[in-house]
Scaffold this active site. Structure first.
Site, PDB file in Angstrom:
ATOM      1  N   GLY A  36      -1.351  10.268   1.598  1.00 11.81           N
ATOM      2  CA  GLY A  36      -2.039   9.125   0.969  1.00 11.81           C
ATOM      3  C   GLY A  36      -3.489   9.054   1.443  1.00 11.81           C
ATOM      4  O   GLY A  36      -4.422   8.910   0.642  1.00 11.81           O
ATOM      5  N   HIS A  37      -3.679   9.172   2.768  1.00 16.69           N
ATOM      6  CA  HIS A  37      -5.058   9.176   3.309  1.00 16.69           C
ATOM      7  C   HIS A  37      -5.837  10.384   2.792  1.00 16.69           C
ATOM      8  O   HIS A  37      -7.007  10.275   2.450  1.00 16.69           O
ATOM      9  CB  HIS A  37      -5.042   9.257   4.841  1.00 16.69           C
ATOM     10  CG  HIS A  37      -4.405   8.090   5.532  1.00 16.69           C
ATOM     11  ND1 HIS A  37      -3.199   8.180   6.190  1.00 16.69           N
ATOM     12  CD2 HIS A  37      -4.822   6.816   5.681  1.00 16.69           C
ATOM     13  CE1 HIS A  37      -2.903   7.014   6.721  1.00 16.69           C
ATOM     14  NE2 HIS A  37      -3.859   6.162   6.426  1.00 16.69           N
ATOM     15  N   GLY A 147      -7.129   2.381  -0.614  1.00 16.30           N
ATOM     16  CA  GLY A 147      -5.949   2.700  -1.410  1.00 16.30           C
ATOM     17  C   GLY A 147      -5.407   1.488  -2.159  1.00 16.30           C
ATOM     18  O   GLY A 147      -5.462   0.358  -1.673  1.00 16.30           O
ATOM     19  N   ASP A 150      -2.373  -0.947  -0.803  1.00 17.13           N
ATOM     20  CA  ASP A 150      -2.732  -2.234  -0.200  1.00 17.13           C
ATOM     21  C   ASP A 150      -3.613  -2.971  -1.205  1.00 17.13           C
ATOM     22  O   ASP A 150      -4.810  -3.157  -0.991  1.00 17.13           O
ATOM     23  CB  ASP A 150      -3.462  -2.010   1.118  1.00 17.13           C
ATOM     24  CG  ASP A 150      -2.599  -1.237   2.102  1.00 17.13           C
ATOM     25  OD1 ASP A 150      -1.602  -1.789   2.564  1.00 17.13           O
ATOM     26  OD2 ASP A 150      -2.908  -0.061   2.364  1.00 17.13           O
ATOM     27  N   ARG A 187       3.912   3.745   8.334  1.00 20.30           N
ATOM     28  CA  ARG A 187       5.095   3.024   8.836  1.00 20.30           C
ATOM     29  C   ARG A 187       6.411   3.656   8.375  1.00 20.30           C
ATOM     30  O   ARG A 187       7.460   3.319   8.917  1.00 20.30           O
ATOM     31  CB  ARG A 187       5.045   1.552   8.433  1.00 20.30           C
ATOM     32  CG  ARG A 187       3.988   0.774   9.210  1.00 20.30           C
ATOM     33  CD  ARG A 187       4.101  -0.725   9.013  1.00 20.30           C
ATOM     34  NE  ARG A 187       3.257  -1.444   9.949  1.00 20.30           N
ATOM     35  CZ  ARG A 187       2.047  -1.945   9.659  1.00 20.30           C
ATOM     36  NH1 ARG A 187       1.550  -1.790   8.457  1.00 20.30           N
ATOM     37  NH2 ARG A 187       1.342  -2.585  10.585  1.00 20.30           N
TER      38      ARG A 187
END
Ligand code: PAF
Length: 279
Positions: A36-37, A147, A150, A187
């Site tokens: 994702g990052h 992103g 969030d 997480r």
């Protein structure tokens, strides 16, 4: 790839690049980087000459009973991934650099943080906006990428940039999912094998909601009830919220008749997972 640990080093680096007429893109992170990052970085890389990331687990955005002390970390691997993604500088400060003794300022928005996650995490968004304001002043980027997973954070940052007149363009990055649909998150590392299976309830229930809307359902309450029942069939799940709201103001909506944000938070065991979709 340069690794900069102090504010003056980072600011000097950015000023030098600006003097060379280089544009700077920034991706703030709390580390434990995943695909994702990386996708945010790839997006950033395509938009600017230089790509800066920060790695800082920001204590100001964790509540007293949250996972600050156990937040996953692997700096060595993060640096490898960053280099591979074409990052040109990593800002890697410690807590005392960001929050020196006698630090007094808090940046807090009035309205957007009152919805969705803000109801359950009262200090979260002021912690985010305070640290992001500092990071913007330290990195001085032209563009910053956040992103969409969030979603509320992204909206709050857009508002912050507008309200405080930051000359920074905010770009949204897509939600990146595992092959089976789970939204990527640092997480996810907390999940046991059985919890990992239960975590699929988020993406699957969002999918179910999308199907219902496609078939003409307009009543959020009807969809919510179905989602609750469905999620209840997965072990160790506890719904924090399922919310249908306006994607800009984040205010609740009663009828789905224009673009609507469906945001969801479920605890799987102790792990708080978030996901969303635009309907
Ligand atoms: O999204 C995150 O990882 C954090 O909230 C951020 C933006 C890096 C601020 O600490």
């Amino acid at each position: 790839m340069d690794i900069l640990k102090t504010i003056s080093q980072m600011q000097k680096w950015s000023k030098t690049k600006k003097k060379e007429s280089k544009t700077i893109c920034f991706v703030p992170t709390m580390g434990y980087l995943h695909q994702g990052h990386i996708s945010l970085m790839e997006k950033g890389k395509s938009l600017c000459d230089e790509l800066v990331i920060s790695i800082f687990v920001n204590p100001a955005q964790f509540g007293p009973n949250e996972d600050l002390d156990t937040y996953p970390s692997n700096i060595e691997n993060d640096l490898l991934l960053a280099k591979k993604a074409g990052v040109t500088a990593v800002f890697l400060p410690n807590k005392d650099i960001i929050y020196p003794e006698n630090f007094q300022t808090e940046i807090k928005l009035q309205e957007l943080p009152q919805f969705l996650c803000g109801k359950f995490r009262p200090v979260f968004f002021s912690g985010v906006t305070t640290v992001v304001t500092k990071l913007f002043n330290i990195v001085m980027p032209d563009i910053a990428v956040f992103g969409q997973k969030d979603y509320q954070q992204l909206q709050i940052i857009r508002q912050l940039v507008m309200d405080l007149n930051f000359d920074i363009k905010i770009v949204a990055g897509d939600i990146i999912r595992e092959q089976d649909g789970l939204a990527m998150s640092s997480r996810n590392a907390y999940l046991s094998i059985s919890q990992r299976a239960s975590a699929l309830c988020l993406s699957k229930s969002l999918h179910m909601a999308r199907d219902m809307v496609d078939q003409g359902e307009k009543n959020p309450e009807v969809i919510k009830l179905k989602m609750e029942t469905f999620i209840g069939t997965f072990a160790e799940t506890n719904i924090e919220y399922i919310n249908f709201c306006d994607p800009e103001t984040l205010e609740d909506i009663n009828v789905i008749e224009s673009e609507t944000l469906l945001a969801i938070v479920v605890r799987v065991g102790e792990t708080r997972l978030i996901d969303n979709t635009l309907l």
